[in-house]
Design a protein around this motif. Structure first.
Motif, PDB file in Angstrom:
ATOM      1  N   TYR A  16     -86.407  39.168  11.896  1.00  0.00           N
ATOM      2  CA  TYR A  16     -85.271  39.769  12.595  1.00  0.00           C
ATOM      3  C   TYR A  16     -85.177  41.268  12.377  1.00  0.00           C
ATOM      4  CZ  TYR A  16     -83.366  35.188  13.735  1.00  0.00           C
ATOM      5  OH  TYR A  16     -83.182  33.932  14.258  1.00  0.00           O
ATOM      6  N   ARG A  17     -84.766  41.948  13.432  1.00  0.00           N
ATOM      7  CA  ARG A  17     -84.323  43.331  13.355  1.00  0.00           C
ATOM      8  C   ARG A  17     -82.791  43.323  13.284  1.00  0.00           C
ATOM      9  NH1 ARG A  17     -88.541  43.060  17.047  1.00  0.00           N
ATOM     10  NH2 ARG A  17     -90.282  44.523  16.682  1.00  0.00           N
ATOM     11  N   PHE A  18     -82.211  44.430  12.802  1.00  0.00           N
ATOM     12  CA  PHE A  18     -80.758  44.470  12.635  1.00  0.00           C
ATOM     13  C   PHE A  18     -80.002  44.230  13.940  1.00  0.00           C
ATOM     14  CE2 PHE A  18     -81.676  46.094   8.452  1.00  0.00           C
ATOM     15  CZ  PHE A  18     -80.591  45.661   7.695  1.00  0.00           C
ATOM     16  N   PRO A  19     -80.413  44.843  15.056  1.00  0.00           N
ATOM     17  CA  PRO A  19     -79.672  44.550  16.294  1.00  0.00           C
ATOM     18  C   PRO A  19     -79.734  43.067  16.690  1.00  0.00           C
ATOM     19  CG  PRO A  19     -80.946  46.563  16.533  1.00  0.00           C
ATOM     20  CD  PRO A  19     -81.386  45.932  15.245  1.00  0.00           C
ATOM     21  N   GLU A  20     -80.851  42.390  16.356  1.00  0.00           N
ATOM     22  CA  GLU A  20     -80.965  40.965  16.663  1.00  0.00           C
ATOM     23  C   GLU A  20     -80.007  40.145  15.813  1.00  0.00           C
ATOM     24  OE1 GLU A  20     -85.606  40.497  18.007  1.00  0.00           O
ATOM     25  OE2 GLU A  20     -85.179  40.822  15.877  1.00  0.00           O
ATOM     26  N   ILE A  21     -79.759  40.614  14.602  1.00  0.00           N
ATOM     27  CA  ILE A  21     -78.781  39.923  13.752  1.00  0.00           C
ATOM     28  C   ILE A  21     -77.390  40.032  14.363  1.00  0.00           C
ATOM     29  CG2 ILE A  21     -77.576  40.088  11.535  1.00  0.00           C
ATOM     30  CD1 ILE A  21     -80.297  40.649  10.251  1.00  0.00           C
ATOM     31  N   GLY A  22     -77.053  41.227  14.835  1.00  0.00           N
ATOM     32  CA  GLY A  22     -75.763  41.393  15.501  1.00  0.00           C
ATOM     33  C   GLY A  22     -75.619  40.472  16.691  1.00  0.00           C
ATOM     34  N   ALA A  23     -76.704  40.342  17.470  1.00  0.00           N
ATOM     35  CA  ALA A  23     -76.661  39.471  18.650  1.00  0.00           C
ATOM     36  C   ALA A  23     -76.560  38.004  18.252  1.00  0.00           C
ATOM     37  CB  ALA A  23     -77.909  39.705  19.502  1.00  0.00           C
ATOM     38  N   LEU A  24     -77.255  37.604  17.181  1.00  0.00           N
ATOM     39  CA  LEU A  24     -77.192  36.224  16.701  1.00  0.00           C
ATOM     40  C   LEU A  24     -75.773  35.853  16.311  1.00  0.00           C
ATOM     41  CD1 LEU A  24     -78.782  33.630  15.709  1.00  0.00           C
ATOM     42  CD2 LEU A  24     -78.844  34.755  13.459  1.00  0.00           C
ATOM     43  N   VAL A  25     -75.121  36.733  15.568  1.00  0.00           N
ATOM     44  CA  VAL A  25     -73.760  36.473  15.108  1.00  0.00           C
ATOM     45  C   VAL A  25     -72.796  36.394  16.290  1.00  0.00           C
ATOM     46  CG1 VAL A  25     -71.832  37.424  13.768  1.00  0.00           C
ATOM     47  CG2 VAL A  25     -74.165  37.485  12.838  1.00  0.00           C
ATOM     48  N   ALA A  26     -72.900  37.374  17.187  1.00  0.00           N
ATOM     49  CA  ALA A  26     -71.997  37.385  18.346  1.00  0.00           C
ATOM     50  C   ALA A  26     -72.230  36.177  19.238  1.00  0.00           C
ATOM     51  CB  ALA A  26     -72.193  38.675  19.139  1.00  0.00           C
ATOM     52  N   GLY A  27     -73.493  35.766  19.390  1.00  0.00           N
ATOM     53  CA  GLY A  27     -73.809  34.621  20.232  1.00  0.00           C
ATOM     54  C   GLY A  27     -73.231  33.322  19.713  1.00  0.00           C
ATOM     55  N   ALA A  28     -72.991  33.261  18.408  1.00  0.00           N
ATOM     56  CA  ALA A  28     -72.392  32.063  17.816  1.00  0.00           C
ATOM     57  C   ALA A  28     -70.867  32.124  17.837  1.00  0.00           C
ATOM     58  CB  ALA A  28     -72.889  31.889  16.380  1.00  0.00           C
ATOM     59  N   GLY A  29     -70.314  33.176  18.440  1.00  0.00           N
ATOM     60  CA  GLY A  29     -68.861  33.315  18.481  1.00  0.00           C
ATOM     61  C   GLY A  29     -68.270  33.720  17.148  1.00  0.00           C
ATOM     62  N   LEU A  30     -69.083  34.384  16.305  1.00  0.00           N
ATOM     63  CA  LEU A  30     -68.642  34.797  14.972  1.00  0.00           C
ATOM     64  C   LEU A  30     -68.486  36.312  14.925  1.00  0.00           C
ATOM     65  CD1 LEU A  30     -71.144  32.572  12.948  1.00  0.00           C
ATOM     66  CD2 LEU A  30     -68.740  32.058  13.402  1.00  0.00           C
ATOM     67  N   ARG A  31     -67.854  36.795  13.879  1.00  0.00           N
ATOM     68  CA  ARG A  31     -67.701  38.229  13.644  1.00  0.00           C
ATOM     69  C   ARG A  31     -68.506  38.626  12.421  1.00  0.00           C
ATOM     70  NH1 ARG A  31     -63.207  38.928  11.473  1.00  0.00           N
ATOM     71  NH2 ARG A  31     -63.226  41.206  11.676  1.00  0.00           N
ATOM     72  N   LEU A  32     -69.300  39.706  12.535  1.00  0.00           N
ATOM     73  CA  LEU A  32     -70.002  40.263  11.391  1.00  0.00           C
ATOM     74  C   LEU A  32     -68.980  40.953  10.497  1.00  0.00           C
ATOM     75  CD1 LEU A  32     -72.828  40.820  10.152  1.00  0.00           C
ATOM     76  CD2 LEU A  32     -72.845  42.945  11.470  1.00  0.00           C
ATOM     77  N   VAL A  33     -68.911  40.554   9.214  1.00  0.00           N
ATOM     78  CA  VAL A  33     -67.878  41.123   8.342  1.00  0.00           C
ATOM     79  C   VAL A  33     -68.456  41.842   7.130  1.00  0.00           C
ATOM     80  CG1 VAL A  33     -66.113  39.487   9.082  1.00  0.00           C
ATOM     81  CG2 VAL A  33     -67.549  38.919   7.110  1.00  0.00           C
ATOM     82  N   GLY A  34     -69.773  41.846   6.964  1.00  0.00           N
ATOM     83  CA  GLY A  34     -70.331  42.590   5.837  1.00  0.00           C
ATOM     84  C   GLY A  34     -71.801  42.328   5.633  1.00  0.00           C
ATOM     85  N   PHE A  35     -72.552  43.398   5.333  1.00  0.00           N
ATOM     86  CA  PHE A  35     -73.910  43.233   4.837  1.00  0.00           C
ATOM     87  C   PHE A  35     -73.841  43.193   3.314  1.00  0.00           C
ATOM     88  CE2 PHE A  35     -74.787  44.939   9.081  1.00  0.00           C
ATOM     89  CZ  PHE A  35     -75.764  44.053   9.503  1.00  0.00           C
ATOM     90  N   ASP A  36     -74.820  42.559   2.709  1.00  0.00           N
ATOM     91  CA  ASP A  36     -74.751  42.283   1.271  1.00  0.00           C
ATOM     92  C   ASP A  36     -76.080  42.647   0.603  1.00  0.00           C
ATOM     93  OD1 ASP A  36     -73.717  41.374  -1.110  1.00  0.00           O
ATOM     94  OD2 ASP A  36     -74.144  39.263  -0.712  1.00  0.00           O
TER      95      ASP A  36
END
Length: 532
Positions: A464-484
């Motif tokens: 995964y690239r970072f933008p793909e992670i954002g798309a994965l989260v949004a596609g699941a109807g979730l909100r990205l709340v923090g990188f760790d």
């Protein structure tokens, strides 16, 4: 508990204010004035290490060990940061003080010995192997070697023993244990092995009764105990598809990783950790007591860490592999952890559990699924609004050498069996240092059969690239709340974008990783939340 002295409190205030040079001087004064106050040593050493002064950090911890002589709890508290410092060293010559440091850490059974394998091997290469040498014995019994030059040394020792036919050699039980721990990842010898010597090349069916063989006998008994536990693991659903079956079979053959020491027991309220995430909706967070799902727990390291960290949690850990779950169950029983249960099943069938969870973690799992989006949807489906998920996925940039390995494996037709892995490893070990694939020798996974299979022969893997992670989260109807990420990655982010940049912006993280492509060599970890 002893009250902190004034110089120590002042140093803490200075450190919080970012006045690190003054804080370090104040910590040093605290240690000088109060030589029996252990936190002063730990804080001074930690700050020196943070500033890149490992020499001072090491000297301070050595002084702390000397002051803590006779106090087991205090010595353990010092050994943990000491081990972290030592793990990064690569000695070019023999150093008696380093030998003593390594020995004191490797003989602490509450510390994970594996991070010290490479530095210990580098030091031992400047000595002669001997069964009565304390550091050689600690290394061979507690670590899996992860140093290519040491592997060549150990293989030469194995072959010499096989040629000699000497089943009474003092090094034989130790070398046999090392071969067993690595699941016989070394290239098979051309020399036949019989009797006790056969333990150098395949799992033993019978061992001598000599006490020197006891450590290996204990490992063999652990495997037998896991085989008895495996059929008793409850199951909630069959494999969802053929790929799940292939992945299950991979880990049934070799549970990964077979870790030794448990995570450090750190008491923490998990909800407080969640409340500190930069994008979290605190009002929507579920209230304790919390039910936590570990979706794809493997051999249980993370699941047991969470269960010990917060005893108020009720933890359910699932995995495809009964063998992996049996390993985890055995470890949980040995640690006396009661707030965890293990269940065999497929992430895609989580609804069959008929349960709801407040928090879920899935580390290094979704990227092995044919449809990661469906896997994330299944996890999200068993969480209520406000529920939180922690994920970790392979980085596209950091896994570039692995993709090259996949291409090489396909070209050569190597299979994911012992012969194929041996052939692949022989090729990688023979490469010059500058070859792009030679970096695989730096991975600890390269040095065990199950690890190497997971590293380079996995049946399914996505990066995964970072933008793909954002798309994965949004596609699941979730909100990205923090990188760790690890502290180094956080520091790089601050250096590039400043302290006030949005830590939730995947594009900003992508720019950082573009400059440091191996910054997320382990994985990209992040948190997301189900909207209320």
């Amino acid at each position: 508990m002893r009250a902190a002295p004034e110089p120590f409190l002042l140093a803490q205030q200075l450190a919080r204010a970012g006045r690190l040079a003054e804080a370090r001087a104040a910590y040093a004064r605290s240690v000088d004035a109060h030589p029996d106050f252990l936190p002063g040593y730990l804080a001074l050493s930690g700050l020196a290490a943070h500033q890149g002064d490992d020499t001072t950090a090491l000297a301070v911890l050595r002084a702390a060990l000397a002051r803590a002589d006779g106090n087991a709890a205090a010595r353990h508290a010092v050994r943990r940061p000491l081990a972290e410092l030592l793990a990064a060293l690569r000695p070019a010559r023999f150093d008696a003080a380093l030998e003593a440091d390594l020995l004191t850490c490797l003989t602490d059974d509450q510390l994970d010995p594996q991070p010290l394998a490479r530095v210990t091997a580098a030091l031992l290469l400047h000595t002669q192997p001997a069964s009565n040498h304390p550091l050689w014995r600690a290394f061979l019994t507690r670590c899996i070697n992860t140093h290519p030059a040491m592997e060549a040394c150990l293989v030469a020792l194995r072959n010499s023993l096989l040629l000699s036919g000497d089943a009474s050699a003092p090094l034989l039980p130790l070398l046999a244990l090392q071969a067993f721990a690595g699941q016989y990842v070394w290239a098979a010898p051309a020399i036949a092995a019989e009797g006790a010597l056969a333990a150098l090349v395949h799992p033993p069916t019978e061992l001598p009764g000599d006490p020197a063989w006891q450590p290996l006998a204990d490992r063999v008994r652990e495997l037998a105990a896991e085989r008895e536990l495996a059929p008793r693991i409850a199951s909630f659903a069959p494999d969802a598809d053929d790929l799940s079956g292939q992945i299950r079979r991979q880990y049934e053959e070799h549970p990964y990783p077979r870790w030794q020491a448990p995570p450090a027991s750190r008491r923490t309220d998990l909800r407080q950790i969640l409340e500190r995430l930069p994008g979290i909706d605190r009002a929507a967070l579920p209230q304790p007591p919390l039910r936590l799902l570990v979706a794809g727990c493997g051999t249980g390291y993370e699941a047991l860490d969470l269960a010990r960290m917060d005893s108020s949690l009720s933890v359910t850990a699932i995995d495809l592999s009964r063998a992996s779950l049996a390993f985890a169950r055995r470890k949980a029983d040995a640690l006396g952890i009661a707030n965890i249960r293990f269940v065999r099943g497929d992430i895609l069938a989580l609804a069959a559990l008929g349960e709801r969870f407040h928090i879920a973690t899935s580390t290094g799992v979704l990227h092995h699924m044919a449809d990661p989006e469906a896997g994330l949807a299944s996890i999200a489906g068993v969480l209520p609004p406000g529920g939180v998920i922690r994920l970790a996925l392979y980085s596209h940039r950091a896994r570039a050498p692995v993709r090259a390995a996949h291409a090489l494996i396909a070209e050569r037709g190597w299979q994911a069996d012992a012969d194929g892995i041996h052939a692949f490893r022989a090729h990688i070990l023979a490469l010059p240092a500058g070859d792009p694939l030679a970096v695989l020798r730096d991975s600890d996974d390269f040095y065990s059969l199950s690890g190497c299979r997971d590293l380079a022969f996995h049946v399914q893997e996505r990066h995964y690239r970072f933008p793909e992670i954002g798309a994965l989260v949004a596609g699941a109807g979730l909100r990205l709340v923090g990188f760790d990420p690890l502290p180094e990655a956080m520091a790089r982010f601050g250096e590039k974008h400043g302290q006030h940049a949005d830590p939730l912006d995947p594009a900003l993280w992508d720019a950082v990783e573009a400059e440091h492509p191996f910054l997320f060599a382990r994985m990209i970890p992040f948190w997301c939340q189900k909207p209320a």
